[in-house]
Design an enzyme around this catalytic site. Structure first.
Site, PDB file in Angstrom:
ATOM      1  N   LYS A  11       2.662 -23.711  22.341  1.00  0.00           N
ATOM      2  CA  LYS A  11       2.893 -22.209  22.661  1.00  0.00           C
ATOM      3  C   LYS A  11       1.598 -21.215  22.445  1.00  0.00           C
ATOM      4  O   LYS A  11       1.491 -20.682  21.144  1.00  0.00           O
ATOM      5  CB  LYS A  11       4.396 -21.757  21.504  1.00  0.00           C
ATOM      6  CG  LYS A  11       5.011 -20.774  22.205  1.00  0.00           C
ATOM      7  CD  LYS A  11       4.449 -19.447  22.717  1.00  0.00           C
ATOM      8  CE  LYS A  11       4.382 -18.580  21.413  1.00  0.00           C
ATOM      9  NZ  LYS A  11       3.662 -17.119  21.952  1.00  0.00           N
ATOM     10  N   GLU A  43      -3.228 -20.605   9.231  1.00  0.00           N
ATOM     11  CA  GLU A  43      -4.592 -20.092   8.896  1.00  0.00           C
ATOM     12  C   GLU A  43      -4.150 -18.725   9.374  1.00  0.00           C
ATOM     13  O   GLU A  43      -3.802 -18.389  10.490  1.00  0.00           O
ATOM     14  CB  GLU A  43      -5.768 -20.417   9.714  1.00  0.00           C
ATOM     15  CG  GLU A  43      -6.962 -19.878   9.503  1.00  0.00           C
ATOM     16  CD  GLU A  43      -7.829 -19.428  10.653  1.00  0.00           C
ATOM     17  OE1 GLU A  43      -8.405 -18.450  10.826  1.00  0.00           O
ATOM     18  OE2 GLU A  43      -8.016 -20.445  11.369  1.00  0.00           O
ATOM     19  N   CYS A 101     -11.193 -14.333  13.068  1.00  0.00           N
ATOM     20  CA  CYS A 101     -10.281 -14.227  11.683  1.00  0.00           C
ATOM     21  C   CYS A 101     -11.401 -14.359  10.659  1.00  0.00           C
ATOM     22  O   CYS A 101     -10.976 -13.845   9.388  1.00  0.00           O
ATOM     23  CB  CYS A 101      -9.364 -15.499  11.638  1.00  0.00           C
ATOM     24  SG  CYS A 101     -10.301 -17.118  11.955  1.00  0.00           S
ATOM     25  N   GLU A 116      -6.000  -5.726   7.201  1.00  0.00           N
ATOM     26  CA  GLU A 116      -6.740  -6.417   8.400  1.00  0.00           C
ATOM     27  C   GLU A 116      -6.747  -5.460   9.673  1.00  0.00           C
ATOM     28  O   GLU A 116      -5.474  -5.024  10.275  1.00  0.00           O
ATOM     29  CB  GLU A 116      -6.155  -7.745   8.820  1.00  0.00           C
ATOM     30  CG  GLU A 116      -7.171  -8.603   9.730  1.00  0.00           C
ATOM     31  CD  GLU A 116      -6.485 -10.006  10.101  1.00  0.00           C
ATOM     32  OE1 GLU A 116      -7.127 -10.876  10.151  1.00  0.00           O
ATOM     33  OE2 GLU A 116      -5.210 -10.253  10.195  1.00  0.00           O
TER      34      GLU A 116
END
Length: 503
Positions: free
Chosen positions: A195, A271, A305, A407
């Site tokens: 997906k 992650e 990331c 973040e």
């Protein structure tokens, strides 16, 4: 890739040809049965690339069933050599169709072709090559075991594929991070249902063509497009015939997936988010530190990331570091991805830009000094509708500020001075995240000492984004669960059984 090849692809990127996506289920492209979907917009100018169908429960059921049948059928009966030879052909075909993958990736993300041609597409192919090599050389344990009657026994390990793996991949490095999961999953004998992010559907779809071209059996690789809640993502993670779920993305989404995975006790590999620090000591090679930090903050428009959003600089060099990083940020060139001089693209979408701009505003409200940037740049008329944002540097924020703790995932950072090594370690670790860190120092002793104290999955010293794919990769704290890469992927993508034979 040559400049000539980039310009050749540029003419295609600017054409009016639609690039509609499709589900890829059991070796066949299909629009599905929901009659729902969305327009895929290019973030460079907000133009419509094509249409993406939304998958529902029916499409997920079909994809998982196809994956199960392939697992129990032709794919499951193949030898390791046969399987890995096919996956090596997948890598070769990605390389052969390099320009097509490059164009699709740049259309979806807006990232400069110069960046994608050096990282995204080569790594997409390498992820298949590297894990096929590992699959052919893995070993397990074996013990000679004494028995009461003196005849003895032999115990040895057997690794079996885990089964059907749900792969939920992000939008920032769509091909690279999807194949980082699909490569080892298939090399170790599993089948997958992918997906991809709703923002970046094209390369996952294109990979279906590659799978068919090289002869991967039907049902081994499946793609269903959609969203998360009450859409393809949720239906996939809830599906009882999915044996494992691997996901890269936001921590909140990871928590939601983990709740779904608890039903049936499916294993997960995550992650997740990060708020990665860099520590620059006064003895650092400043030229190297500026070059490396410029990349770690601004590469892929900050949508990495592993990127740096918090920088801690020892006080004697603080002012010079701030000045030089400002100069570096202001030399970045925004523009079309096919322009070889472009080194900063747009954000992935207008929606994501609004999130980033909300942090830009919040930083000022909380007392930041804006060293550079902080808003939307002036762009040519043909690009003005794109998701552009200025590279931004702040100083002066308190440690509790939102821009220091949350973040952002944009081209921005906060720089704060420190005095002692102990202070630097303390502030760098004062976060709920623990994905990556970078340390800049010419002291070998300090490098080892500080790196070993970083509460992260990967710590670079005098470098950034230097990866050996054989090493363990993952996050600590709320930045992830588990490790992938090299032999470490075996722990997630296989089940280890013990066979005991009495002699």
């Amino acid at each position: 890739m040559t400049v000539q090849a980039i310009h050749k692809r540029a003419s295609l990127a600017q054409s009016n040809a639609r690039r509609d996506a499709a589900h890829f289920i059991n070796g066949t492209f299909t629009a599905g049965s929901t009659n729902r979907g969305w327009d895929n917009h290019c973030p460079v100018d907000n133009s419509v690339i094509g249409f993406v169908p939304e998958g529902g429960k029916v499409e997920i059921d079909q994809a998982v069933s196809a994956a199960r049948a392939a697992l129990e059928g032709p794919w499951g009966r193949m030898s390791v050599v046969e399987r890995t030879d096919l996956l090596g052909a997948v890598a070769d075909e990605i390389t052969r169709r390099f320009d097509e993958f490059l164009e699709a990736e740049s259309l979806d993300t807006g990232k400069p072709m110069s960046l994608a041609s050096h990282i995204d597409i080569p790594r997409g192919a390498a992820n298949f090559k590297m894990f096929t090599d590992i699959a052919k050389t893995i070993s397990t344990e074996c013990f000679q075991t004494p028995t009461v009657d003196g005849t003895g026994a032999i115990n040895y390990g057997v690794r079996r594929p885990k089964g059907v793996i749900a792969v939920i991949s992000p939008w920032n490095l769509p091909l690279l991070l999807m194949t980082w999961k699909v490569g080892p999953a298939l090399a170790l004998g599993n089948t997958v249902v992918v997906k991809p992010s709703e923002e970046t559907p094209l390369t996952a779809t294109l990979l279906g063509e590659v799978m068919n071209k090289v002869g991967i059996p039907k049902g081994v690789y499946n793609v269903v497009h959609g969203f998360g809640p009450n859409s393809a993502g949720e239906f996939l993670t809830q599906h009882p015939d999915v044996n494992g779920i691997t996901f890269t993305g936001e921590t909140r989404t990871g928590e939601a997936i983990m709740r779904q995975a608890a039903l049936g006790l499916r294993q997960v590999s995550f992650e997740l988010g990060g708020k990665n620090p860099a520590i620059v000591f006064a003895d650092a090679d400043l030229d190297k530190a500026i070059e490396g930090t410029t990349r770690s903050v601004f590469s892929n428009t900050g949508q990495v990331c592993l990127g740096t959003e918090r920088i801690y600089v020892q006080r004697p060099i603080f002012d010079e570091f701030v000045c030089r990083l400002k100069q570096a940020a202001e030399t970045l060139r925004l523009g079309r991805p096919e322009d070889p001089n472009t080194n900063l693209g747009p954000l992935v979408s207008l929606e994501h830009r609004e999130k980033v701009l909300s942090f830009y505003r919040k930083a000022v409200e909380e007392g930041a000094t804006v060293i550079t940037g902080g808003s939307i740049p002036e762009m040519p008329e043909d690009l003005a509708a794109g998701a552009w944002v200025q590279p931004t540097i702040w100083t002066g924020l308190p440690d509790h500020a939102a821009a220091v703790n949350e973040e952002i995932f944009g081209p921005c950072c906060h720089i704060r001075p420190f005095d002692t090594e102990e202070e630097a370690v303390s502030v760098a670790n004062s976060t709920r995240y623990g994905l990556a860190a970078a340390i800049w120092t010419e002291s070998l002793s300090r490098a080892h000492r500080v790196a070993s104290r970083m509460e992260v999955g990967i710590c670079w010293v005098n470098s950034w984004f230097l990866r050996d794919l054989r090493t363990a990769f993952g996050g600590s704290k709320t930045s992830g669960i588990g490790r992938e890469g090299g032999v470490h992927s075996l722990e997630f993508y296989t089940e280890l059984s013990n066979v005991c034979i009495k002699l």
